[in-house]
Design a protein around this motif. Sequence first.
Motif, PDB file in Angstrom:
ATOM      1  N   LEU A  62      -9.001  32.046  14.756  1.00 14.26           N
ATOM      2  CA  LEU A  62      -9.693  32.839  13.748  1.00 14.26           C
ATOM      3  C   LEU A  62      -8.860  32.990  12.481  1.00 14.26           C
ATOM      4  N   ARG A  63      -7.560  33.012  12.624  1.00 18.26           N
ATOM      5  CA  ARG A  63      -6.709  33.118  11.434  1.00 18.26           C
ATOM      6  C   ARG A  63      -6.768  31.832  10.610  1.00 18.26           C
ATOM      7  N   ALA A  64      -6.872  30.706  11.284  1.00 21.47           N
ATOM      8  CA  ALA A  64      -7.046  29.451  10.563  1.00 21.47           C
ATOM      9  C   ALA A  64      -8.397  29.421   9.855  1.00 21.47           C
ATOM     10  N   LEU A  65      -9.423  29.974  10.513  1.00 24.46           N
ATOM     11  CA  LEU A  65     -10.743  30.068   9.872  1.00 24.46           C
ATOM     12  C   LEU A  65     -10.654  30.941   8.625  1.00 24.46           C
ATOM     13  N   ARG A  66      -9.957  32.054   8.731  1.00 23.08           N
ATOM     14  CA  ARG A  66      -9.808  32.942   7.582  1.00 23.08           C
ATOM     15  C   ARG A  66      -9.106  32.218   6.439  1.00 23.08           C
ATOM     16  N   HIS A  67      -8.052  31.476   6.768  1.00 25.18           N
ATOM     17  CA  HIS A  67      -7.327  30.743   5.734  1.00 25.18           C
ATOM     18  C   HIS A  67      -8.231  29.714   5.068  1.00 25.18           C
ATOM     19  N   SER A  68      -8.989  28.975   5.879  1.00 21.76           N
ATOM     20  CA  SER A  68      -9.872  27.936   5.348  1.00 21.76           C
ATOM     21  C   SER A  68     -10.932  28.533   4.427  1.00 21.76           C
ATOM     22  N   LEU A  69     -11.583  29.609   4.876  1.00 20.47           N
ATOM     23  CA  LEU A  69     -12.609  30.241   4.046  1.00 20.47           C
ATOM     24  C   LEU A  69     -12.007  30.839   2.785  1.00 20.47           C
ATOM     25  N   GLY A  70     -10.808  31.387   2.904  1.00 18.68           N
ATOM     26  CA  GLY A  70     -10.147  31.937   1.727  1.00 18.68           C
ATOM     27  C   GLY A  70      -9.853  30.864   0.688  1.00 18.68           C
ATOM     28  N   PRO A 237     -19.813  40.410   1.396  1.00 15.89           N
ATOM     29  CA  PRO A 237     -19.125  40.568   0.121  1.00 15.89           C
ATOM     30  C   PRO A 237     -17.645  40.233   0.181  1.00 15.89           C
ATOM     31  N   SER A 238     -17.037  40.423   1.343  1.00 19.01           N
ATOM     32  CA  SER A 238     -15.598  40.166   1.460  1.00 19.01           C
ATOM     33  C   SER A 238     -15.319  39.280   2.652  1.00 19.01           C
ATOM     34  N   LEU A 239     -14.184  38.614   2.601  1.00 20.46           N
ATOM     35  CA  LEU A 239     -13.763  37.765   3.707  1.00 20.46           C
ATOM     36  C   LEU A 239     -13.521  38.593   4.962  1.00 20.46           C
ATOM     37  N   ASP A 240     -13.064  39.830   4.804  1.00 15.12           N
ATOM     38  CA  ASP A 240     -12.888  40.714   5.956  1.00 15.12           C
ATOM     39  C   ASP A 240     -14.176  40.826   6.763  1.00 15.12           C
ATOM     40  N   ASP A 241     -15.295  41.058   6.076  1.00 13.24           N
ATOM     41  CA  ASP A 241     -16.575  41.221   6.766  1.00 13.24           C
ATOM     42  C   ASP A 241     -16.995  39.933   7.468  1.00 13.24           C
ATOM     43  N   THR A 242     -16.821  38.803   6.787  1.00 15.82           N
ATOM     44  CA  THR A 242     -17.198  37.519   7.380  1.00 15.82           C
ATOM     45  C   THR A 242     -16.411  37.251   8.649  1.00 15.82           C
ATOM     46  N   ILE A 243     -15.110  37.487   8.609  1.00 23.23           N
ATOM     47  CA  ILE A 243     -14.269  37.209   9.768  1.00 23.23           C
ATOM     48  C   ILE A 243     -14.612  38.144  10.920  1.00 23.23           C
ATOM     49  N   LEU A 244     -14.918  39.402  10.626  1.00 21.52           N
ATOM     50  CA  LEU A 244     -15.324  40.322  11.688  1.00 21.52           C
ATOM     51  C   LEU A 244     -16.601  39.830  12.360  1.00 21.52           C
ATOM     52  N   VAL A 245     -17.592  39.440  11.566  1.00 20.52           N
ATOM     53  CA  VAL A 245     -18.846  38.952  12.130  1.00 20.52           C
ATOM     54  C   VAL A 245     -18.599  37.687  12.956  1.00 20.52           C
ATOM     55  N   ALA A 246     -17.759  36.788  12.461  1.00 17.27           N
ATOM     56  CA  ALA A 246     -17.460  35.560  13.203  1.00 17.27           C
ATOM     57  C   ALA A 246     -16.775  35.879  14.529  1.00 17.27           C
ATOM     58  N   ALA A 247     -15.841  36.828  14.502  1.00 15.25           N
ATOM     59  CA  ALA A 247     -15.141  37.211  15.733  1.00 15.25           C
ATOM     60  C   ALA A 247     -16.102  37.814  16.745  1.00 15.25           C
ATOM     61  N   LEU A 248     -16.971  38.705  16.277  1.00 13.12           N
ATOM     62  CA  LEU A 248     -17.932  39.340  17.178  1.00 13.12           C
ATOM     63  C   LEU A 248     -18.945  38.328  17.707  1.00 13.12           C
ATOM     64  N   ALA A 249     -19.366  37.395  16.857  1.00 13.13           N
ATOM     65  CA  ALA A 249     -20.335  36.394  17.290  1.00 13.13           C
ATOM     66  C   ALA A 249     -19.741  35.521  18.392  1.00 13.13           C
TER      67      ALA A 249
END
Length: 362
Positions: A62-70, A237-249
């Motif tokens: 997930l951290r790599a996903l966050r980096h990529s999306l960022g 609106p923020s990468l924080d929200d996207t990553i949370l949704v991805a983690a929960l999904a």
Amino acid sequence: MTGVRLTVGVEEEFLLLDAEKSQAAPAVDAVLAEVPDDLRGQVTREYLTSQIEINSPPGLDLRALRHSLGMLRSGIAGAAGRAGARVAAIGCCPVTGPEPPVVDEPRFHRMVERYGALSPGPGLNGLHVHIGVPDPDTGVQVLNHLRPWLPLLHAATTNSPFAEGRDSGYASWRSVMWARWPSVGPTPFLESHDHYEDLVSRLVASGAMLDEAMLYWYARLSARYPTVELRLGDVCPSLDDTILVAALARALVGTVLADIEAGRPAPRIDQPLLSAAHWRAAHDGLAGLLDDPADQRSRPAWHLFQRLFDTVRPELERNGDLELALPLMGRLRSRGTGASRQRAVYARTGDMGAVLDLVTIA
């Protein structure tokens, strides 16, 4: 699949704005021309020339996903700046202005010819999360088990409260506009993969869809990848929200896979009740009531969202995502959804330009 980490990938759609004016800009070609070479394969056009999309590679970390999306968000923001535009992470444009044309591709022209003005305005911008599944038959079972939980994720992503310069009364006006397409809605209960394929074929034959890619259920089997695709929310609106949704999904899919392996049946919730739950999610976001997945009774949305988190917590921990997801959950609770944040800015300033500034990617 017990004990196996599932891949996760994300697609995000964004609105292109004029750099000086608070209105949409038909600038996608100019922006794409400025995207760095190493990102171009992950940045694409969408339906209208005032939209742009990014696609992360699927992965386990997930951290790599966050980096990529960022990197992708930053890359298109820089490209937009060089092209005289900016990028807004918002479900739909909150102000009026000239309507940008459809991207000049044959498929999009066919959609306009067949379906008319079902998406007026500068575009509807969503979030799609792909979770790997072992095979289509298992994927169909996952879709059945996900059905009662998806209104909660829908509510968490609400990020489009304004339309035509005023409050729409909904946390996600994009959801209301998106639901006008004939193939949008909750995933029906599916008896088998053959049933899924038959429904797709019959929807195409009916004219409600041009092809399988126009199956816009809130969760479906991807037409391109070996994944279950959740496509029910506004872009966050923020990468924080996207990553949370991805983690929960991902954690939710892992949780229901365990239920499937244990032989626990998926709940058969009537389709009209699911439609009502998604309507309420779009209307209230996490600021009101939602239907409890267990008994379909109305309860405070945050109470139910916390229960979702607690339900998938073992999977979050097994995936190594809990340490990241816990503070993101706290931030969402303290700041509210994108819709709540936009309304707070507008209540303070009375300025729709300030709302657009809030959701503009730096």
